[in-house]
Structure formats: C-alpha cells, structure tokens
Design an enzyme around this catalytic site. Structure first.
Site, PDB file in Angstrom:
ATOM      1  N   ARG A   1      10.690  -0.599  11.530  1.00  0.00           N
ATOM      2  CA  ARG A   1       9.542  -0.352  12.402  1.00  0.00           C
ATOM      3  C   ARG A   1       9.498  -1.307  13.585  1.00  0.00           C
ATOM      4  NH1 ARG A   1       4.494   0.191   8.317  1.00  0.00           N
ATOM      5  NH2 ARG A   1       3.553  -1.023   9.986  1.00  0.00           N
TER       6      ARG A   1
ATOM      7  N   LYS B 293       0.835  -1.217   0.000  1.00  0.00           N
ATOM      8  CA  LYS B 293       0.000   0.000   0.000  1.00  0.00           C
ATOM      9  C   LYS B 293       0.865   1.261   0.000  1.00  0.00           C
ATOM     10  CE  LYS B 293      -2.036  -1.180   3.934  1.00  0.00           C
ATOM     11  NZ  LYS B 293      -1.398  -2.478   4.252  1.00  0.00           N
TER      12      LYS B 293
ATOM     13  N   ARG C  53      11.907  -5.143   5.414  1.00  0.00           N
ATOM     14  CA  ARG C  53      11.633  -3.725   5.104  1.00  0.00           C
ATOM     15  C   ARG C  53      12.405  -2.765   5.997  1.00  0.00           C
ATOM     16  NH1 ARG C  53       5.576  -1.804   5.539  1.00  0.00           N
ATOM     17  NH2 ARG C  53       5.798  -2.802   7.558  1.00  0.00           N
TER      18      ARG C  53
HETATM   19  P1  AP5 Z   1       4.821  -1.629   1.926  1.00  0.00           P
HETATM   20  O1  AP5 Z   1       4.468  -0.838   0.717  1.00  0.00           O
HETATM   21  O2  AP5 Z   1       5.565  -0.974   3.017  1.00  0.00           O
HETATM   22  O3  AP5 Z   1       3.495  -2.365   2.478  1.00  0.00           O
HETATM   23  P2  AP5 Z   1       2.214  -1.790   3.230  1.00  0.00           P
HETATM   24  O4  AP5 Z   1       1.023  -2.423   2.589  1.00  0.00           O
HETATM   25  O5  AP5 Z   1       2.259  -0.307   3.301  1.00  0.00           O
HETATM   26  O6  AP5 Z   1       2.436  -2.488   4.629  1.00  0.00           O
HETATM   27  P3  AP5 Z   1       2.341  -1.914   6.111  1.00  0.00           P
HETATM   28  O7  AP5 Z   1       3.103  -2.863   6.966  1.00  0.00           O
HETATM   29  O8  AP5 Z   1       2.712  -0.472   6.155  1.00  0.00           O
HETATM   30  O9  AP5 Z   1       0.833  -2.083   6.370  1.00  0.00           O
HETATM   31  P4  AP5 Z   1       0.116  -2.102   7.726  1.00  0.00           P
HETATM   32  O10 AP5 Z   1      -1.259  -2.013   7.229  1.00  0.00           O
HETATM   33  O11 AP5 Z   1       0.403  -3.248   8.582  1.00  0.00           O
HETATM   34  O12 AP5 Z   1       0.773  -0.883   8.524  1.00  0.00           O
HETATM   35  P5  AP5 Z   1       0.261   0.573   8.823  1.00  0.00           P
HETATM   36  O13 AP5 Z   1       1.446   1.453   8.872  1.00  0.00           O
HETATM   37  O14 AP5 Z   1      -0.862   0.933   7.937  1.00  0.00           O
HETATM   38  O15 AP5 Z   1       5.634  -2.908   1.422  1.00  0.00           O
HETATM   39  C1  AP5 Z   1       6.207  -3.819   2.351  1.00  0.00           C
HETATM   40  C2  AP5 Z   1       7.613  -4.243   1.874  1.00  0.00           C
HETATM   41  O16 AP5 Z   1       7.483  -5.035   0.700  1.00  0.00           O
HETATM   42  C3  AP5 Z   1       8.528  -3.070   1.523  1.00  0.00           C
HETATM   43  O17 AP5 Z   1       9.826  -3.354   1.965  1.00  0.00           O
HETATM   44  C4  AP5 Z   1       8.492  -3.008  -0.006  1.00  0.00           C
HETATM   45  O18 AP5 Z   1       9.739  -2.600  -0.518  1.00  0.00           O
HETATM   46  C5  AP5 Z   1       8.188  -4.444  -0.386  1.00  0.00           C
HETATM   47  N1  AP5 Z   1       7.287  -4.546  -1.546  1.00  0.00           N
HETATM   48  C6  AP5 Z   1       6.204  -3.760  -1.831  1.00  0.00           C
HETATM   49  N2  AP5 Z   1       5.614  -4.150  -2.979  1.00  0.00           N
HETATM   50  C7  AP5 Z   1       6.327  -5.229  -3.418  1.00  0.00           C
HETATM   51  C8  AP5 Z   1       6.212  -6.084  -4.574  1.00  0.00           C
HETATM   52  N3  AP5 Z   1       5.238  -5.918  -5.482  1.00  0.00           N
HETATM   53  N4  AP5 Z   1       7.109  -7.084  -4.685  1.00  0.00           N
HETATM   54  C9  AP5 Z   1       8.102  -7.266  -3.763  1.00  0.00           C
HETATM   55  N5  AP5 Z   1       8.269  -6.479  -2.662  1.00  0.00           N
HETATM   56  C10 AP5 Z   1       7.388  -5.472  -2.494  1.00  0.00           C
HETATM   57  O19 AP5 Z   1      -0.326   0.417  10.306  1.00  0.00           O
HETATM   58  C11 AP5 Z   1       0.508   0.127  11.399  1.00  0.00           C
HETATM   59  C12 AP5 Z   1      -0.311   0.053  12.678  1.00  0.00           C
HETATM   60  O20 AP5 Z   1      -0.940   1.329  12.929  1.00  0.00           O
HETATM   61  C13 AP5 Z   1      -1.473  -0.932  12.657  1.00  0.00           C
HETATM   62  O21 AP5 Z   1      -1.063  -2.221  13.008  1.00  0.00           O
HETATM   63  C14 AP5 Z   1      -2.410  -0.309  13.706  1.00  0.00           C
HETATM   64  O22 AP5 Z   1      -1.957  -0.577  15.021  1.00  0.00           O
HETATM   65  C15 AP5 Z   1      -2.249   1.186  13.457  1.00  0.00           C
HETATM   66  N6  AP5 Z   1      -3.215   1.702  12.476  1.00  0.00           N
HETATM   67  C16 AP5 Z   1      -2.911   2.297  11.266  1.00  0.00           C
HETATM   68  N7  AP5 Z   1      -4.033   2.651  10.621  1.00  0.00           N
HETATM   69  C17 AP5 Z   1      -5.066   2.296  11.426  1.00  0.00           C
HETATM   70  C18 AP5 Z   1      -6.489   2.384  11.292  1.00  0.00           C
HETATM   71  N8  AP5 Z   1      -7.041   2.919  10.186  1.00  0.00           N
HETATM   72  N9  AP5 Z   1      -7.253   1.900  12.304  1.00  0.00           N
HETATM   73  C19 AP5 Z   1      -6.690   1.396  13.417  1.00  0.00           C
HETATM   74  N10 AP5 Z   1      -5.361   1.260  13.615  1.00  0.00           N
HETATM   75  C20 AP5 Z   1      -4.552   1.717  12.619  1.00  0.00           C
HETATM   76 MG    MG Z   2       2.478   1.075   4.878  1.00  0.00          MG
END
Ligand code: AP5
Ligand code: MG
Ligand code: ZN
Length: 224
Positions: free
Chosen positions: A163, A15, A129
């Site tokens: 992270r 994402k 990552r």
């Molecule tokens: P990356 O693009 O970083 O993936 P992502 O989908 O952004 O993954 P996240 O871990 O950020 O998602 P998340 O939903 O768990 O975390 P968030 O920060 O939203 O890609 C991952 C890796 O793969 C990278 O190294 C990249 O280089 C590689 N990659 C990407 N595409 C690739 C491909 N096609 N092929 C190969 N490699 C690839 O949330 C964190 C925490 O915050 C949550 O757990 C929760 O506690 C809280 N939180 C955030 N939003 C909310 C909400 N709306 N409600 C409640 N709690 C929330």
């Molecule tokens: Mg993310």
C-alpha cells in the site's frame, strides 16, 4: 439472525486479517472502508480522486464521503447477512451515523471489539505487509508468509502489492489520527456497554479464538 460487529483498532491492529477470517467462519460480509476507498482510487472515481492525497498523507477522509459510502453498501442485498465493519466508524459522527443507518434497517450493533496492540508492533506489522494483487489475500514478510514463496495460497497469483500509505512516516501520521479522532469513539460505545477488548498482540489464531468466544457458535443451519 444477522450479527453486526465493529472491529476497532489502530492501523495494523489486525482488523482486516481477522475480518476475513470471521467472514469465512460466520458468513457476515467484511465492510472495509479502506478497501472501498482504495478501489475508488484505483478506478479513478470522483470519490477516489478526492480521497487519494488524503490517504497518502495518513489523514482521515471526510465523514460525509464515508457515511454515504457505507449507507450505499448497506443497501446491497448481501449486507442483510450481517456485517463486520473494518475501519468504520472512525469518528464520533460516523459512529452516530452508523447507529442511525442500522436502526433504519431494523438492525443494531451486537459487538464493538477493540483490538489492542502496542505502537512499536504496529509499525513492524505495517512495514512488512503486502497482499495478492489478484485476490487481495494478506501476507507479511515475517508473520504470514505464503506456503510457497512468491505464490498466493488462495489463488496461485504471483503478483503482490504494497500500500502507498504503508511507510514508516505515514504510519506515524495514521497513528496520531487514530488517537486524536478515532479513540474518542471508545467511550461512546463503552457508555452503552457495547465495547469489549481483545489482546491483539497475541498470534493470529489466538486473536481469532478470542473473537469467536465473543461471537459464540455460528447458529446451526444459518444460511450464507
Ligand atoms: P491488518 O489485518 O492488515 O491490519 P489492519 O488493522 O487492517 O490495518 P490497516 O493498516 O488496514 O488499518 P488502517 O486502519 O490504517 O487502514 P484502512 O485501510 O482502514 O494487519 C497488518 C499486518 O500485520 C498484516 O501484514 C498481517 O499479516 C499482520 N498481522 C495481523 N495480525 C497479526 C498478529 N496477531 N500477529 C502478527 N502479525 C499480524 O484505512 C486506510 C486509509 O483510508 C485511512 O488512513 C484513511 O485515510 C482512509 N479511511 C478508511 N476508512 C476511513 C473512515 N472510516 N473515515 C475516514 N477515512 C477513512
Ligand atoms: Mg485493513
Ligand atoms: Zn491471491
């Protein structure tokens, strides 16, 4: 005309990677609630203090906090360019609140796109990552290395971070939260024909091309 899209998908689906690319190509703003919460934790705000332990446990932070955060962010002038929602909504109440917030601003969601990736690949992506401390550019030990080892392609920074929630145990908890609480919003969007799926297992450039095919060409003369 501002376009608003949601990128949905489990942790590690890509994402954030794709949101940054779409932001550069189309000019909407990336609204990552994960990034906003991490900034709040780093700054030690009241929200950050409440969110820290929840995030480290791989659980979801309360809907009220997230809805207030997105509402405030949408009030800032750059959101009128349109938004790429990254990590929001994550529950049905958040999805309902987003519809109401956009409607109140005369906007709506144009596309809700699910990035589909197998669980095993997610764990591998997340455990490799890291990102640039200075500019936030994202990297991966195997899939996305900087051109010069140890030097950020975007800003030349040499300090990187991983992270706190990117360990195998917490990733499994984040995944089960996704299936329990976030996957139920897929039918919410499907019911009104707004949902489309993209193969997130493909390499990054192919995923970007698939997203661009959904969004269509950027309108000529569209100001940033
Ligand atoms: P990356 O693009 O970083 O993936 P992502 O989908 O952004 O993954 P996240 O871990 O950020 O998602 P998340 O939903 O768990 O975390 P968030 O920060 O939203 O890609 C991952 C890796 O793969 C990278 O190294 C990249 O280089 C590689 N990659 C990407 N595409 C690739 C491909 N096609 N092929 C190969 N490699 C690839 O949330 C964190 C925490 O915050 C949550 O757990 C929760 O506690 C809280 N939180 C955030 N939003 C909310 C909400 N709306 N409600 C409640 N709690 C929330
Ligand atoms: Mg993310
Ligand atoms: Zn950098």
């Amino acid at each position: 005309m501002a376009i608003n899209i949601v990128l949905l998908g489990p942790p590690g689906a890509g994402k954030g990677t794709q949101a940054k690319r779409l932001e550069a190509a189309y000019g909407m703003v990336q609204l990552s609630t994960g990034d906003m919460l991490r900034a709040a934790v780093a700054a030690g705000t009241p929200t950050g203090l409440r969110a820290k332990a929840v995030m480290e446990a791989g659980k979801l932070v309360d809907d009220e906090i997230l809805i207030a955060m997105i509402s405030e962010r949408l009030s800032q002038p750059d959101a009128s360019r349109g938004a790429i929602f990254d990590g929001f909504p994550r529950t049905v109440p958040q999805a309902e609140a987003l519809d109401a917030l956009l409607a109140g601003r005369g906007m709506r969601l144009d596309h809700v796109i699910e990035l589909k990736v197998d669980d095993a690949a997610l764990v591998e992506r997340i455990s490799g990552r890291y990102s640039c401390r200075k500019c936030g550019a994202g990297y991966h030990d195997r899939f996305q290395q900087p051109a010069r080892a140890g030097v950020c392609d975007s800003c030349g920074g040499t300090d990187f971070l991983r992270r706190a929630d990117d360990n195998a145990e917490t990733v499994r908890k984040r995944l089960s939260e996704y299936y329990a609480k976030t996957a139920p919003i897929l039918p919410y969007y499907q019911a009104r024909g707004a949902l489309c799926g993209v193969d997130g297992m493909a390499d990054m450039d192919r995923v970007t091309a698939a997203l661009a095919a959904i969004l269509g060409p950027r309108p000529a003369g569209d100001a940033r």
